[in-house]
Design a protein around this motif. Structure first.
Motif, mmCIF file in Angstrom:
data_model
loop_
_atom_site.group_PDB
_atom_site.id
_atom_site.type_symbol
_atom_site.label_atom_id
_atom_site.label_comp_id
_atom_site.label_asym_id
_atom_site.label_seq_id
_atom_site.Cartn_x
_atom_site.Cartn_y
_atom_site.Cartn_z
ATOM 1 N N ILE A 1 3.336 2.301 -18.160
ATOM 2 C CA ILE A 1 2.640 1.934 -16.931
ATOM 3 C C ILE A 1 2.424 3.184 -16.084
ATOM 4 O O ILE A 1 3.342 3.971 -15.892
ATOM 5 C CB ILE A 1 3.445 0.884 -16.135
ATOM 6 C CG1 ILE A 1 3.610 -0.386 -16.972
ATOM 7 C CG2 ILE A 1 2.773 0.598 -14.797
ATOM 8 C CD1 ILE A 1 4.457 -1.452 -16.323
ATOM 9 N N GLN A 2 1.202 3.312 -15.604
ATOM 10 C CA GLN A 2 0.877 4.407 -14.694
ATOM 11 C C GLN A 2 0.484 3.800 -13.357
ATOM 12 O O GLN A 2 -0.375 2.917 -13.300
ATOM 13 C CB GLN A 2 -0.268 5.250 -15.236
ATOM 14 C CG GLN A 2 -0.605 6.421 -14.348
ATOM 15 C CD GLN A 2 -1.692 7.303 -14.945
ATOM 16 O OE1 GLN A 2 -1.973 7.246 -16.132
ATOM 17 N NE2 GLN A 2 -2.293 8.113 -14.109
ATOM 18 N N VAL A 3 1.119 4.276 -12.298
ATOM 19 C CA VAL A 3 0.830 3.813 -10.944
ATOM 20 C C VAL A 3 0.272 4.996 -10.158
ATOM 21 O O VAL A 3 0.907 6.046 -10.082
ATOM 22 C CB VAL A 3 2.105 3.280 -10.251
ATOM 23 C CG1 VAL A 3 1.804 2.863 -8.825
ATOM 24 C CG2 VAL A 3 2.713 2.126 -11.032
ATOM 25 N N ASN A 4 -0.911 4.818 -9.596
ATOM 26 C CA ASN A 4 -1.535 5.827 -8.746
ATOM 27 C C ASN A 4 -1.600 5.252 -7.334
ATOM 28 O O ASN A 4 -2.358 4.321 -7.071
ATOM 29 C CB ASN A 4 -2.930 6.188 -9.267
ATOM 30 C CG ASN A 4 -2.861 6.776 -10.657
ATOM 31 O OD1 ASN A 4 -2.106 7.700 -10.905
ATOM 32 N ND2 ASN A 4 -3.643 6.230 -11.570
ATOM 33 N N ASP A 5 -0.776 5.797 -6.457
ATOM 34 C CA ASP A 5 -0.548 5.222 -5.130
ATOM 35 C C ASP A 5 -1.296 5.970 -4.036
ATOM 36 O O ASP A 5 -1.424 7.183 -4.079
ATOM 37 C CB ASP A 5 0.954 5.261 -4.829
ATOM 38 C CG ASP A 5 1.276 4.823 -3.421
ATOM 39 O OD1 ASP A 5 0.835 3.723 -3.037
ATOM 40 O OD2 ASP A 5 1.959 5.574 -2.707
ATOM 41 N N PHE A 6 -1.736 5.195 -3.043
ATOM 42 C CA PHE A 6 -2.336 5.782 -1.858
ATOM 43 C C PHE A 6 -1.760 5.097 -0.624
ATOM 44 O O PHE A 6 -2.461 4.528 0.191
ATOM 45 C CB PHE A 6 -3.859 5.652 -1.889
ATOM 46 C CG PHE A 6 -4.557 6.600 -0.967
ATOM 47 C CD1 PHE A 6 -4.886 6.228 0.330
ATOM 48 C CD2 PHE A 6 -4.894 7.873 -1.385
ATOM 49 C CE1 PHE A 6 -5.523 7.094 1.185
ATOM 50 C CE2 PHE A 6 -5.541 8.750 -0.544
ATOM 51 C CZ PHE A 6 -5.863 8.368 0.744
ATOM 52 N N GLY A 7 -0.426 5.084 -0.537
ATOM 53 C CA GLY A 7 0.244 4.556 0.646
ATOM 54 C C GLY A 7 0.496 3.062 0.648
ATOM 55 O O GLY A 7 0.616 2.450 1.712
ATOM 56 N N ALA A 8 0.608 2.447 -0.519
ATOM 57 C CA ALA A 8 0.854 1.004 -0.591
ATOM 58 C C ALA A 8 2.277 0.667 -0.153
ATOM 59 O O ALA A 8 3.204 1.458 -0.349
ATOM 60 C CB ALA A 8 0.625 0.501 -2.010
ATOM 61 N N THR A 9 2.443 -0.508 0.409
ATOM 62 C CA THR A 9 3.772 -0.986 0.792
ATOM 63 C C THR A 9 4.503 -1.498 -0.447
ATOM 64 O O THR A 9 3.872 -1.818 -1.464
ATOM 65 C CB THR A 9 3.664 -2.133 1.810
ATOM 66 O OG1 THR A 9 3.017 -3.242 1.172
ATOM 67 C CG2 THR A 9 2.900 -1.717 3.059
ATOM 68 N N PRO A 10 5.830 -1.622 -0.388
ATOM 69 C CA PRO A 10 6.572 -2.167 -1.538
ATOM 70 C C PRO A 10 6.072 -3.547 -1.973
ATOM 71 O O PRO A 10 6.026 -3.843 -3.168
ATOM 72 C CB PRO A 10 8.017 -2.225 -1.036
ATOM 73 C CG PRO A 10 8.101 -1.100 -0.056
ATOM 74 C CD PRO A 10 6.751 -1.114 0.642
ATOM 75 N N GLY A 11 5.653 -4.377 -1.046
ATOM 76 C CA GLY A 11 5.121 -5.692 -1.398
ATOM 77 C C GLY A 11 3.844 -5.598 -2.215
ATOM 78 O O GLY A 11 3.665 -6.334 -3.192
ATOM 79 N N VAL A 12 2.960 -4.697 -1.838
ATOM 80 C CA VAL A 12 1.720 -4.502 -2.583
ATOM 81 C C VAL A 12 2.023 -3.933 -3.962
ATOM 82 O O VAL A 12 1.416 -4.335 -4.963
ATOM 83 C CB VAL A 12 0.743 -3.586 -1.804
ATOM 84 C CG1 VAL A 12 -0.441 -3.181 -2.667
ATOM 85 C CG2 VAL A 12 0.264 -4.277 -0.534
ATOM 86 N N VAL A 13 2.982 -3.015 -4.043
ATOM 87 C CA VAL A 13 3.367 -2.445 -5.338
ATOM 88 C C VAL A 13 3.833 -3.553 -6.270
ATOM 89 O O VAL A 13 3.376 -3.663 -7.415
ATOM 90 C CB VAL A 13 4.475 -1.378 -5.173
ATOM 91 C CG1 VAL A 13 4.988 -0.927 -6.528
ATOM 92 C CG2 VAL A 13 3.968 -0.199 -4.357
ATOM 93 N N SER A 14 4.735 -4.403 -5.805
ATOM 94 C CA SER A 14 5.254 -5.509 -6.628
ATOM 95 C C SER A 14 4.139 -6.451 -7.057
ATOM 96 O O SER A 14 4.086 -6.879 -8.214
ATOM 97 C CB SER A 14 6.326 -6.284 -5.858
ATOM 98 O OG SER A 14 7.426 -5.461 -5.591
ATOM 99 N N LEU A 15 3.250 -6.765 -6.145
ATOM 100 C CA LEU A 15 2.125 -7.656 -6.443
ATOM 101 C C LEU A 15 1.223 -7.062 -7.516
ATOM 102 O O LEU A 15 0.878 -7.734 -8.493
ATOM 103 C CB LEU A 15 1.313 -7.926 -5.180
ATOM 104 C CG LEU A 15 0.020 -8.714 -5.368
ATOM 105 C CD1 LEU A 15 0.330 -10.151 -5.750
ATOM 106 C CD2 LEU A 15 -0.826 -8.656 -4.119
ATOM 107 N N ARG A 16 0.846 -5.804 -7.371
ATOM 108 C CA ARG A 16 -0.048 -5.166 -8.340
ATOM 109 C C ARG A 16 0.606 -5.043 -9.714
ATOM 110 O O ARG A 16 -0.051 -5.225 -10.741
ATOM 111 C CB ARG A 16 -0.476 -3.783 -7.855
ATOM 112 C CG ARG A 16 -1.427 -3.811 -6.711
ATOM 113 C CD ARG A 16 -2.851 -4.098 -7.180
ATOM 114 N NE ARG A 16 -3.730 -4.072 -6.034
ATOM 115 C CZ ARG A 16 -4.274 -5.146 -5.488
ATOM 116 N NH1 ARG A 16 -4.058 -6.336 -5.994
ATOM 117 N NH2 ARG A 16 -5.048 -5.035 -4.432
ATOM 118 N N LEU A 17 1.890 -4.717 -9.759
ATOM 119 C CA LEU A 17 2.575 -4.621 -11.049
ATOM 120 C C LEU A 17 2.583 -5.980 -11.756
ATOM 121 O O LEU A 17 2.264 -6.074 -12.942
ATOM 122 C CB LEU A 17 4.000 -4.105 -10.862
ATOM 123 C CG LEU A 17 4.132 -2.623 -10.530
ATOM 124 C CD1 LEU A 17 5.552 -2.312 -10.045
ATOM 125 C CD2 LEU A 17 3.773 -1.760 -11.721
ATOM 126 N N ALA A 18 2.923 -7.041 -11.043
ATOM 127 C CA ALA A 18 2.928 -8.385 -11.630
ATOM 128 C C ALA A 18 1.518 -8.797 -12.050
ATOM 129 O O ALA A 18 1.328 -9.400 -13.112
ATOM 130 C CB ALA A 18 3.507 -9.385 -10.632
#
Length: 100
Positions: free
Chosen positions: A72-89
């Motif tokens: 898994i590759q995550v490219n972040d631009f300031g997402a909150t932990p909630g958004v991170v969890s949502l996008r991963l799921a």
């Protein structure tokens, strides 16, 4: 730009690649590739520094919950932990995760 790597054991296969989200203000993109290895590897690239502990906790919780055999590759631009969890799921749902 900061890059972090995480790896955990995994035993559930996924069917296909997935891409969700966009790299934009307050959001992130997640790219998932199936793996034959009994592990999940996550690479996080972010422009936000100083949040390594938060990333580690979010990624560890996700990996232990889903145990998907994937890269898994995550490219972040300031997402909150909630958004991170949502996008991963969301990415795993799109990938056709199989239960085992």
């Amino acid at each position: 730009m900061e890059t972090m790597f995480f790896e955990y054991p995994a035993d559930k296969s996924i069917a296909q690649r997935a891409h969700v989200g966009v790299v934009g203000s307050g959001d992130l993109e997640v790219l998932v590739t199936p793996s034959e290895e009994p592990r999940i590897q996550v690479q996080v690239r972010t422009g936000m520094t100083g949040f390594n502990d938060t990333w580690e906790k979010v990624i560890e919780r996700f990996c232990k919950q889903y145990e998907a055999q994937a890269n898994i590759q995550v490219n972040d631009f300031g997402a909150t932990p909630g958004v991170v969890s949502l996008r991963l799921a969301q990415a795993l749902e799109v990938s056709g995760r199989e239960s085992s």
